[in-house]
Scaffold this motif. Sequence first.
Motif, PDB file in Angstrom:
ATOM      1  N   VAL A 174       8.124  16.093  -5.916  1.00 23.24           N
ATOM      2  CA  VAL A 174       6.883  15.919  -4.994  1.00 23.24           C
ATOM      3  C   VAL A 174       5.561  15.764  -6.043  1.00 23.24           C
ATOM      4  O   VAL A 174       4.771  14.971  -5.487  1.00 23.24           O
ATOM      5  CB  VAL A 174       6.784  17.105  -3.912  1.00 23.24           C
ATOM      6  CG1 VAL A 174       5.489  17.137  -3.282  1.00 23.24           C
ATOM      7  CG2 VAL A 174       7.987  17.131  -3.209  1.00 23.24           C
ATOM      8  N   GLN A 217      17.601  23.029  -7.059  1.00 19.43           N
ATOM      9  CA  GLN A 217      17.269  22.352  -6.098  1.00 19.43           C
ATOM     10  C   GLN A 217      15.732  22.263  -5.683  1.00 19.43           C
ATOM     11  O   GLN A 217      14.694  21.251  -5.684  1.00 19.43           O
ATOM     12  CB  GLN A 217      18.057  22.602  -4.831  1.00 19.43           C
ATOM     13  CG  GLN A 217      17.747  21.635  -3.652  1.00 19.43           C
ATOM     14  CD  GLN A 217      18.055  20.030  -4.047  1.00 19.43           C
ATOM     15  OE1 GLN A 217      19.263  19.830  -4.300  1.00 19.43           O
ATOM     16  NE2 GLN A 217      17.128  19.250  -3.800  1.00 19.43           N
ATOM     17  N   ALA A 218      15.151  23.609  -5.765  1.00 20.71           N
ATOM     18  CA  ALA A 218      14.117  24.044  -5.402  1.00 20.71           C
ATOM     19  C   ALA A 218      13.064  23.440  -6.529  1.00 20.71           C
ATOM     20  O   ALA A 218      12.001  22.942  -6.212  1.00 20.71           O
ATOM     21  CB  ALA A 218      13.980  25.486  -5.284  1.00 20.71           C
ATOM     22  N   THR A 275      20.375  16.891  -5.630  1.00 21.88           N
ATOM     23  CA  THR A 275      20.285  16.697  -4.427  1.00 21.88           C
ATOM     24  C   THR A 275      21.797  16.225  -3.815  1.00 21.88           C
ATOM     25  O   THR A 275      22.294  16.788  -2.947  1.00 21.88           O
ATOM     26  CB  THR A 275      19.533  15.879  -3.659  1.00 21.88           C
ATOM     27  OG1 THR A 275      18.010  16.358  -4.036  1.00 21.88           O
ATOM     28  CG2 THR A 275      19.442  15.908  -2.033  1.00 21.88           C
ATOM     29  N   PHE A 332      16.128  14.923  -9.591  1.00 19.37           N
ATOM     30  CA  PHE A 332      16.181  15.298  -8.182  1.00 19.37           C
ATOM     31  C   PHE A 332      17.273  14.390  -7.327  1.00 19.37           C
ATOM     32  O   PHE A 332      18.066  15.158  -6.642  1.00 19.37           O
ATOM     33  CB  PHE A 332      14.790  14.994  -7.640  1.00 19.37           C
ATOM     34  CG  PHE A 332      14.928  14.961  -5.948  1.00 19.37           C
ATOM     35  CD1 PHE A 332      14.591  16.294  -5.554  1.00 19.37           C
ATOM     36  CD2 PHE A 332      14.981  14.110  -5.154  1.00 19.37           C
ATOM     37  CE1 PHE A 332      14.547  16.669  -4.010  1.00 19.37           C
ATOM     38  CE2 PHE A 332      15.008  14.181  -3.947  1.00 19.37           C
ATOM     39  CZ  PHE A 332      14.763  15.341  -3.242  1.00 19.37           C
ATOM     40  N   TRP A 333      17.623  13.323  -7.524  1.00 19.72           N
ATOM     41  CA  TRP A 333      18.522  12.551  -6.688  1.00 19.72           C
ATOM     42  C   TRP A 333      19.713  12.969  -6.924  1.00 19.72           C
ATOM     43  O   TRP A 333      20.725  13.157  -6.237  1.00 19.72           O
ATOM     44  CB  TRP A 333      18.432  11.099  -7.489  1.00 19.72           C
ATOM     45  CG  TRP A 333      19.401  10.076  -6.639  1.00 19.72           C
ATOM     46  CD1 TRP A 333      20.386   9.460  -7.169  1.00 19.72           C
ATOM     47  CD2 TRP A 333      19.449   9.574  -5.389  1.00 19.72           C
ATOM     48  NE1 TRP A 333      21.201   8.723  -6.421  1.00 19.72           N
ATOM     49  CE2 TRP A 333      20.356   8.830  -5.215  1.00 19.72           C
ATOM     50  CE3 TRP A 333      18.676   9.826  -4.336  1.00 19.72           C
ATOM     51  CZ2 TRP A 333      20.659   8.162  -3.969  1.00 19.72           C
ATOM     52  CZ3 TRP A 333      18.928   9.235  -3.070  1.00 19.72           C
ATOM     53  CH2 TRP A 333      19.678   8.341  -2.905  1.00 19.72           C
ATOM     54  N   THR A 368      12.780  19.738  -6.336  1.00 20.42           N
ATOM     55  CA  THR A 368      12.217  19.478  -5.413  1.00 20.42           C
ATOM     56  C   THR A 368      10.568  19.263  -5.504  1.00 20.42           C
ATOM     57  O   THR A 368       9.709  18.392  -5.413  1.00 20.42           O
ATOM     58  CB  THR A 368      12.377  20.065  -3.856  1.00 20.42           C
ATOM     59  OG1 THR A 368      13.895  19.926  -3.777  1.00 20.42           O
ATOM     60  CG2 THR A 368      11.660  19.424  -2.753  1.00 20.42           C
TER      61      THR A 368
END
Length: 227
Positions: free
Chosen positions: A139, A131-132, A174, A170-171, A135
């Motif tokens: 970004v 996740q990190a 998450t 990412f989607w 993310t």
Amino acid sequence: MAPAARRTRPSPGPGAVGTGPAGEPVHPAEPVPFAARVVGWVLAVGGGIGALAAFVLTVEKINLIADPGYRPTCSINPILSCGSVMTTPQAEVFGFPNPLLGIAGFSVVTTIGVLVLAGARLPRWVWLGLQAGATFGVVFVHWLVYQSLYRIGALCPYCMVVWVVMIAIFWYVTLHNLHHRHLPVPGAAGRGVDALVRLHTVGLTVWFLVIVGLIGEAFWFYWRTLL
């Protein structure tokens, strides 16, 4: 003679929906966790595509360094031009070509995806680490989108492939972490998470359409000449 003892069947255990021919309890098949295989495929395939695109970009960058007159294969027209993007400071934000980050990061993502598809139950810290990374990646990708549209004024086709797979990764990572509560979800937000899980493709489609709209608006002066 005493009457024969009456034989009774054992009652089905919790979760059983009936009994089989021999009287044994029958349990429903265990449901597959949300998008377990979908997330696995997105990570494995998306990571593989992202790593390939990053590798090709690295090769093109090396060719451009060796020969400043080299025309990258993804330089198609004044707007779709990798060469225009590769020679900018934004292409080496950390002091080295950005695609090197992609090669390393997407290789890890692909490995995790293969493990998920193989049925591995990964610990929570792995999902939080992913996740990190996702993310940071998403970004960074959106910063590059902004730079391409409003500062550089050109698009790199291979870079856009990376944008697509990074957003998808990412989607789904998450959603997976929210659904399995690897990330904190306030009680009031539980229904919202469930709705996003059910309509996961809708949210992703809207995200992509917004970016397509921004690209269309930023370069409309050129697109209209092709109509």
